[in-house]
Design an enzyme around this catalytic site. Structure first.
Site, short mmCIF file in Angstrom:
data_model
loop_
_atom_site.label_atom_id
_atom_site.label_comp_id
_atom_site.label_asym_id
_atom_site.label_seq_id
_atom_site.Cartn_x
_atom_site.Cartn_y
_atom_site.Cartn_z
N CYS A 158 -25.27 -11.52 -28.68
CA CYS A 158 -24.95 -10.73 -27.56
C CYS A 158 -23.69 -11.31 -26.88
O CYS A 158 -23.56 -12.49 -26.64
CB CYS A 158 -25.98 -10.49 -26.61
SG CYS A 158 -27.23 -9.45 -27.13
N TYR A 170 -38.16 -8.16 -27.61
CA TYR A 170 -37.62 -6.89 -26.85
C TYR A 170 -38.42 -5.67 -27.37
O TYR A 170 -39.80 -5.98 -27.91
CB TYR A 170 -36.03 -6.59 -27.49
CG TYR A 170 -35.30 -7.61 -26.72
CD1 TYR A 170 -35.16 -7.61 -25.48
CD2 TYR A 170 -34.57 -8.87 -27.61
CE1 TYR A 170 -34.18 -8.58 -24.93
CE2 TYR A 170 -34.14 -9.67 -26.96
CZ TYR A 170 -33.81 -9.69 -25.63
OH TYR A 170 -32.79 -10.46 -24.94
N ARG A 194 -25.29 -20.73 -32.88
CA ARG A 194 -24.30 -21.44 -32.35
C ARG A 194 -23.51 -22.35 -33.35
O ARG A 194 -22.26 -22.50 -32.79
CB ARG A 194 -25.24 -22.61 -31.61
CG ARG A 194 -25.89 -21.63 -30.51
CD ARG A 194 -27.29 -22.27 -29.84
NE ARG A 194 -28.18 -22.25 -30.73
CZ ARG A 194 -29.36 -23.00 -30.43
NH1 ARG A 194 -29.63 -23.66 -29.33
NH2 ARG A 194 -30.37 -22.84 -31.34
C1 FNR Z 1 -28.20 -15.13 -29.70
N1 FNR Z 1 -29.29 -14.76 -30.39
C2 FNR Z 1 -29.61 -13.29 -30.66
N2 FNR Z 1 -30.52 -12.90 -31.32
C3 FNR Z 1 -30.48 -11.65 -31.66
O1 FNR Z 1 -31.55 -11.24 -32.38
N3 FNR Z 1 -29.71 -10.61 -31.14
C4 FNR Z 1 -28.75 -10.97 -30.33
O2 FNR Z 1 -27.75 -10.12 -29.94
C5 FNR Z 1 -28.67 -12.51 -30.07
N4 FNR Z 1 -27.75 -12.90 -29.14
C6 FNR Z 1 -27.46 -14.27 -28.96
C7 FNR Z 1 -26.16 -14.71 -28.18
C8 FNR Z 1 -26.07 -16.07 -28.29
C9 FNR Z 1 -24.48 -16.33 -27.63
C10 FNR Z 1 -26.62 -16.98 -28.96
C11 FNR Z 1 -26.33 -18.57 -29.00
C12 FNR Z 1 -27.85 -16.36 -29.53
C13 FNR Z 1 -30.19 -15.58 -31.09
C14 FNR Z 1 -29.57 -16.09 -32.42
O3 FNR Z 1 -29.15 -15.04 -33.18
C15 FNR Z 1 -30.34 -17.31 -33.22
O4 FNR Z 1 -31.59 -16.55 -33.65
C16 FNR Z 1 -30.65 -18.33 -32.27
O5 FNR Z 1 -29.11 -18.65 -31.41
C17 FNR Z 1 -30.90 -19.49 -33.12
O6 FNR Z 1 -30.18 -19.94 -34.28
P1 FNR Z 1 -28.86 -21.03 -34.04
O7 FNR Z 1 -28.14 -20.78 -32.90
O8 FNR Z 1 -29.57 -22.23 -33.84
O9 FNR Z 1 -28.08 -21.09 -35.35
#
Ligand code: FNR
Length: 359
Positions: free
Chosen positions: A27, A185, A327
């Site tokens: 997001c 959600y 990330r």
């Molecule tokens: C997210 N995450 C997330 N998950 C999801 O299902 N829909 C989304 O729109 C978002 N938005 C989002 C924004 C930002 C800035 C972050 C950092 C994370 C969660 C993301 O997809 C993921 O599952 C987690 O961040 C864990 O993975 P990483 O960051 O350890 O690779």
């Protein structure tokens, strides 16, 4: 030398990914009235040049009230479709990459502030706020205004909203659809006994709690041409005793598979502020491994996967079929280039970057 598993192609129905690195949905809270902005051009533009096998668009709301915040991306009217179309046309011209869209309804976690403004719920009578809707009239946090419990007509409307958004995505040429059933959600709110206390056919037993998410899946799957993959992102556990847990996730994944899901994206948490998450490198991988072993569905692992060798090992060990990164991709949008260099593989780059190798 054999190609590292991370750089072997992956087939999802009729879509073949060049490698097994997936950019996770993220997001951006940078839309106005659901419409993509120039920020999306910049953000998605850089990620489209990453060399990943698939780029997932952030949680995209199926209606205005489905948004987490007033600044969420949406795909629920012609203006949303036009503005997202503008961004995707640029990507297609300059950095073509297979795209997935995560379609979402925030349920009781809607009507919130952006994270950089604290993320708290905005009261329904405040500017930029609205009354949220959910399976049961139970707030996410105790100090929040309770959502309105959905009736049968509301559920039909929401299912139709998911379908309409999926159809708009198809018109925009998006290659695949991920239904957001994770992170607390709306669809996860139906699955979890912590947020679903309905006494009708949509609450109570596991079968009943799965009913609405599966109806949404069926309707979206029907609306998307065959060959174009549809799957779901799930939270495999609520990290709360008496909550949703991995064996229920296995049952849900089995049901999705039987309905034609091309994959399952295994995350965790988000439904309760009482969650106690055991964080650490790859902390969600054991859940992916369990779901994959039980269902044989193409499984996407996510969560604190940061190093190329860590990712390769997860795949080599048969714990997942693909790796999704959030990330790590913000920190290093060329992560796949660097992983390829480290593991002895290659990724595609835009022709303008033909002199990009530093040697
Ligand atoms: C997210 N995450 C997330 N998950 C999801 O299902 N829909 C989304 O729109 C978002 N938005 C989002 C924004 C930002 C800035 C972050 C950092 C994370 C969660 C993301 O997809 C993921 O599952 C987690 O961040 C864990 O993975 P990483 O960051 O350890 O690779």
């Amino acid at each position: 030398m054999t190609t590292p598993r991370l750089f072997q192609p992956l087939r999802l129905d009729g879509l073949e990914l060049e490698n097994r690195i997936i950019v996770a949905p993220m997001c951006q809270y940078s839309a106005r009235d659901g419409e993509a902005s120039d920020w999306h051009m910049m953000h998605l533009g850089q990620l489209a040049m990453s060399g990943a096998g698939l780029l997932t668009l952030e949680a995209t709301a199926v209606s205005p009230e489905a948004r987490i915040t007033y600044a969420d991306l949406g795909l629920y009217n012609d203006a949303c479709e036009r503005e997202l179309g503008r961004v995707l046309a640029a990507l297609r011209n300059y950095a073509p990459i297979p795209l997935c869209i995560q379609i979402a309804h925030a349920g009781r976690k809607a009507s919130s502030e952006t994270p950089w403004n604290g993320g708290a719920q905005i009261a329904p009578d405040s500017p930029y706020g609205w009354l949220t809707e959910a399976p049961s009239a139970l707030p996410h946090a105790q100090d929040e205004v309770a959502p309105r419990a959905l009736d049968a007509a509301d559920m039909k409307r929401i299912r139709d909203d998911f379908v309409a958004t999926a159809k708009r995505a198809m018109r925009l040429g998006i290659d695949s659809v991920e239904i957001h059933a994770a992170h607390g959600y709306l669809l996860h709110q139906f699955l979890s006994p912590l947020s679903n206390q309905r006494s009708d056919a949509y609450g109570g037993s596991l079968e009943n709690r799965m009913r609405f998410p599966l109806e949404v899946f069926d309707a979206v799957r029907d609306a998307v041409p065959s060959g174009k993959p549809v799957w779901a992102r799930v939270s495999a556990t609520d990290w709360v005793e008496e909550g949703w847990e991995v064996e229920q996730t296995v049952a849900f994944a089995e049901a999705l598979k039987a309905r034609g899901a091309a994959a399952i994206h295994v995350s965790t948490g988000g439904v309760s502020p009482r969650q106690k998450i055991a964080l650490g490198p790859g902390y969600q991988v054991p859940f992916a491994e369990r779901v994959r072993a039980a269902t044989d569905l193409v499984t996407i692992a996510v969560g604190l996967i940061t190093a190329p060798r860590q990712a390769e090992e997860i795949l080599q060990d048969g714990k997942a079929d693909a790796i999704s990164l959030a990330r790590a991709m913000l920190y290093d949008p060329r992560w796949p280039w660097h992983a390829a260099a480290e593991l002895g593989a290659r990724v595609r780059a835009p022709k303008q970057y033909w002199r990009s190798q530093p040697r």
